[in-house]
Design an enzyme around this catalytic site. Structure first.
Site: not given
Length: 362
Positions: A45, A59, A125
């Site tokens: 990310t 996203y 993450t």
């Protein structure tokens, strides 16, 4: 006008000398060379982008290269001499054992160089805590290694990636981080690789060390440490991946109400060398599953009792007679980290007693 006495003259000279010394010290400090930090980018990310500035879910991860990541935070040049390498460009749910071995070997190669003082690894993450713990066990240097990610893509309002990256470089460039093991820098906090975990699907404060506690904070462009892990790591471990091209297959079986042994049996049939049983409570074993676990152990498969609850010590000979069954307990490691330690343990031995020692050591 009277002339100054010798005593007053000497006092004035001493005051001037002190002022000059202070200026010289400040100038010397300002001119001190910046640490050399290499940023290894793997995607995630922190390298993602969304359709709009309010897109914080849905996203696309791993679209921005390392050069753009560095360029987006020009303040990095004030705290370190930074270079970047694009090692992978993936969303971290796709991180594999092969990726880990490649990354760890590159980290060890770089840290062996005199012109590298620390390393920052940008990472998705989802599996960041796993990569951090793997590196904590196989990196062979006391130099800082810091993993960093973001919970929001760089295109979002209040994106957390830039400040997280700045803090990570600050930490990797600091003397305070030397010898602390692999670290995670997220949300103005410093965590140790062994005990940190992702606790929320989307909020910026997702990374926590819930019971054992984070190691420190960032404040005023400086890392502050308050705790350190007592478990062995990095240069003090017995693991060497320099000649490894693969890791033993270790899989995780989840405990739940009305559980059956179908998944366990399939994994053993598929060639698992080790099984992490993420049991309910204190790693409890359901009556329907225990026979299959026992049979797998008799076939040579290592069985580690862990717990799905995520916190606390899994007691040896507590919810199962581990001595009689020849099982291992995970101590405080969560299932995904127990899997990592068991994989590395199996590169050294298949003796359950020795592997239990490792779980109490690392």
């Amino acid at each position: 006008m009277t002339s100054p006495t010798p005593a007053r003259f000497l006092k004035a000279l001493l005051a001037c000398a002190m002022v000059l010394s202070a200026y010289a010290g400040a100038a010397e400090k300002a001119a001190a060379p910046l640490a050399h930090v290499t940023i290894l980018a793997t995607g995630g990310t922190i390298a993602g982008s969304g359709a709009t500035s309010t897109t914080t879910v849905g996203y696309t991860a791993a679209t921005v290269g390392v050069d753009r990541l560095i360029a987006a935070v020009p303040e990095l040049a004030k705290v370190a001499q930074v270079k970047g390498e694009q090692v992978f460009q993936i969303a971290s749910e796709n991180m594999s054992n092969e990726h880990w071995l490649t990354l760890a070997k590159r980290v060890n190669t770089l840290l062996a160089q005199s012109d590298v003082d620390g390393i920052v690894i940008t990472h998705g993450t989802d599996t960041l805590e796993e990569t951090a713990y793997f590196l904590d066990l196989v990196v062979k240097s006391r130099k800082p290694v810091v993993l960093v990610g973001a919970m929001r893509p760089g295109t979002a309002l209040s994106a957390d990636g830039p400040i997280n990256l700045y803090n990570a470089v600050l930490l990797a460039a600091s003397q305070e981080a030397v010898g602390k093991g692999v670290l995670v820098a997220m949300n103005d906090q410093i965590h140790g690789a062994r005990d940190v975990t992702k606790t929320n699907t989307s909020t910026p404060d997702s990374f926590k060390t819930p019971e054992l506690g984070m190691l420190g904070y960032f404040q005023g462009n400086k890392p502050y440490f308050y705790h350190a892990s007592t478990r062995k790591h990095t240069v003090d471990t017995e693991f060497d991946i320099s000649k490894l091209d693969a890791l033993p297959q270790v899989d995780i079986v989840y405990g739940y109400a009305n559980v059956n042994p179908v998944a366990l049996n399939a994994l053993v049939a598929a060639g698992a060398k080790g099984i992490i049983h993420a049991g309910v409570g204190d790693g409890s074993l359901a009556a329907k599953v225990l026979p299959s676990l026992t049979a797998a152990r008799k076939q040579g498969v290592l069985i580690v009792r862990s717990a799905r609850v995520g916190q606390g010590i899994v007691a040896r000979n507590g919810e199962a007679n581990d001595d009689e069954l020849d099982f291992v307990v995970s101590d405080t490691l969560n299932p995904q980290k127990a899997r990592i330690l068991l994989m590395l343990a199996l590169t050294k031995t298949s003796d359950s007693k020795d592997i239990q020692r490792m779980f109490y050591t690392y």
